[in-house]
Write a protein that holds these residues in place. Structure first.
Motif, short mmCIF file in Angstrom:
data_model
loop_
_atom_site.label_atom_id
_atom_site.label_comp_id
_atom_site.label_asym_id
_atom_site.label_seq_id
_atom_site.Cartn_x
_atom_site.Cartn_y
_atom_site.Cartn_z
N UNK A 116 -29.54 15.63 -16.22
CA UNK A 116 -29.00 16.79 -15.49
C UNK A 116 -27.93 17.52 -16.30
N UNK A 117 -27.65 17.02 -17.51
CA UNK A 117 -26.67 17.67 -18.36
C UNK A 117 -25.24 17.18 -18.17
N UNK A 118 -25.06 16.10 -17.40
CA UNK A 118 -23.72 15.57 -17.18
C UNK A 118 -23.26 14.72 -18.37
N UNK A 119 -21.97 14.77 -18.61
CA UNK A 119 -21.39 14.03 -19.73
C UNK A 119 -21.54 12.51 -19.50
N UNK A 120 -21.88 11.79 -20.58
CA UNK A 120 -21.96 10.33 -20.54
C UNK A 120 -21.25 9.80 -21.78
N UNK A 121 -20.32 8.89 -21.57
CA UNK A 121 -19.47 8.39 -22.65
C UNK A 121 -19.91 6.99 -23.07
N UNK A 122 -19.98 6.78 -24.38
CA UNK A 122 -20.34 5.48 -24.93
C UNK A 122 -19.09 4.63 -25.16
N UNK A 123 -19.28 3.37 -25.54
CA UNK A 123 -18.14 2.51 -25.87
C UNK A 123 -17.35 3.08 -27.04
N UNK A 124 -18.07 3.65 -28.00
CA UNK A 124 -17.38 4.26 -29.15
C UNK A 124 -16.51 5.44 -28.69
N UNK A 125 -16.99 6.20 -27.71
CA UNK A 125 -16.20 7.30 -27.16
C UNK A 125 -14.92 6.78 -26.50
N UNK A 126 -15.07 5.67 -25.80
CA UNK A 126 -13.89 5.08 -25.16
C UNK A 126 -12.88 4.61 -26.19
N UNK A 127 -13.36 4.07 -27.30
CA UNK A 127 -12.46 3.67 -28.38
C UNK A 127 -11.69 4.88 -28.92
N UNK A 128 -12.42 5.98 -29.10
CA UNK A 128 -11.77 7.18 -29.61
C UNK A 128 -10.76 7.71 -28.59
N UNK A 129 -11.11 7.67 -27.33
CA UNK A 129 -10.18 8.13 -26.30
C UNK A 129 -8.91 7.28 -26.31
N UNK A 130 -9.06 5.99 -26.51
CA UNK A 130 -7.88 5.14 -26.57
C UNK A 130 -6.97 5.56 -27.72
N UNK A 131 -7.57 5.88 -28.86
CA UNK A 131 -6.78 6.35 -30.00
C UNK A 131 -6.08 7.67 -29.67
N UNK A 132 -6.81 8.56 -29.03
CA UNK A 132 -6.23 9.87 -28.66
C UNK A 132 -5.02 9.67 -27.75
N UNK A 133 -5.19 8.87 -26.74
CA UNK A 133 -4.11 8.67 -25.77
C UNK A 133 -2.91 7.97 -26.40
N UNK A 134 -3.16 7.09 -27.35
CA UNK A 134 -2.06 6.44 -28.05
C UNK A 134 -1.21 7.47 -28.78
N UNK A 135 -1.87 8.31 -29.59
CA UNK A 135 -1.12 9.31 -30.35
C UNK A 135 -0.47 10.35 -29.43
N UNK A 136 -1.12 10.67 -28.33
CA UNK A 136 -0.52 11.62 -27.39
C UNK A 136 0.74 11.02 -26.76
N UNK A 137 0.70 9.73 -26.46
CA UNK A 137 1.86 9.06 -25.88
C UNK A 137 3.05 9.12 -26.83
N UNK A 138 2.76 9.13 -28.13
CA UNK A 138 3.83 9.21 -29.12
C UNK A 138 4.23 10.65 -29.43
N UNK A 139 3.61 11.59 -28.73
CA UNK A 139 4.03 12.98 -28.87
C UNK A 139 3.29 13.80 -29.90
N UNK A 140 2.19 13.30 -30.44
CA UNK A 140 1.44 14.07 -31.43
C UNK A 140 0.70 15.22 -30.77
#
Length: 253
Positions: A36-60
């Protein structure tokens, strides 16, 4: 089929709108789409999201986060090493901030009427009221405690600087006495113990010899009080305890 955007939002503690934004700017593009065109996230996507949120928490900023994660020469181990360094620095900074707030709270509890800047200037990391909670618990209902609060509320920054200077000078003389091998029951140690008692009486509350005995027992029975003195010179707390008791004994004779 991977995870839905709602599931990922729940896992990560972010909003669906945030995930849509990350997709729109190319920072976190889901690896899959449903029929139906809805977004689906893989485990690798979740790993990347974790990295994103880490750097965002540090103010990047998001553009810097993207540059860090999309560097073709980046080694995953290098990311972990960098994150460890950043976290260590962040923890150290937060610990210092927490200590400053704690000192301010303790000073306020004891009625010290100074601005935060003045309290930091005067006390730094050696706030003499660092045991305010313990003091209140033990003697909060006594006249001595009430008198201490009344006096503290009237002192200026210069008063507190004078108190600090007197205490520091006394500590130096007491440490020199210990280094010279003077016994706690000797005349010199007892005289300095008497100065200690009078300093308390002059600035905080009337401290008779029975009260001074109580303080001496606390210096060796409570690890926090022992550490306060022993960080200046090993054995300081016990030596002072014995000198206070000896001084009290000679005045009661």
């Amino acid at each position: 089929m991977g995870y839905s955007v709602g599931q990922v939002a729940g896992f990560a503690g972010v909003t669906v709108r945030t995930l849509h934004h990350y997709d729109d700017i190319g920072l976190l593009v889901p690896s899959e789409r449903s029929h139906a065109g809805h977004r689906r996230y893989s485990d690798a996507d979740l790993d990347r999201l974790q990295q994103i949120l880490f750097y965002r928490e540090l103010g990047f900023p998001l553009d810097e986060v993207a540059a860090l994660l999309d560097d073709p020469d980046a080694d995953p181990r290098e990311h972990l090493r960098r994150q460890h360094e950043l976290l260590t620095a962040r923890i150290e900074k937060l610990q210092k901030m927490a200590a400053a707030v704690e000192h301010a709270m303790e000073a306020r509890t004891m009625g010290i009427n100074l601005t935060p800047e003045e309290r930091f200037e005067v006390f730094g990391e050696n706030d003499p009221e660092q045991y305010a909670e313990e003091t209140q618990r033990r003697w909060g209902g006594t006249e001595a405690y009430a008198e201490s609060q009344r006096r503290a509320a009237t002192y200026t920054k210069e008063d507190w600087k004078r108190i600090q200077a007197e205490a520091a000078e006394w500590s130096e003389r007491y440490i020199a006495l210990m280094d010279a091998g003077e016994p706690a029951t000797g005349q010199a140690a007892m005289d300095l113990a008497e100065e200690h008692r009078r300093h308390i009486g002059a600035w905080y509350y009337e401290c008779g010899h029975p009260m001074h005995r109580c303080l001496a027992e606390m210096y060796v029975s409570d690890a926090r009080f022992t550490a306060f003195y022993d960080t200046m010179r090993p054995g300081f707390a016990r030596h002072l305890h014995d000198a206070i008791l000896a001084n009290a004994d000679r005045h009661s004779a």
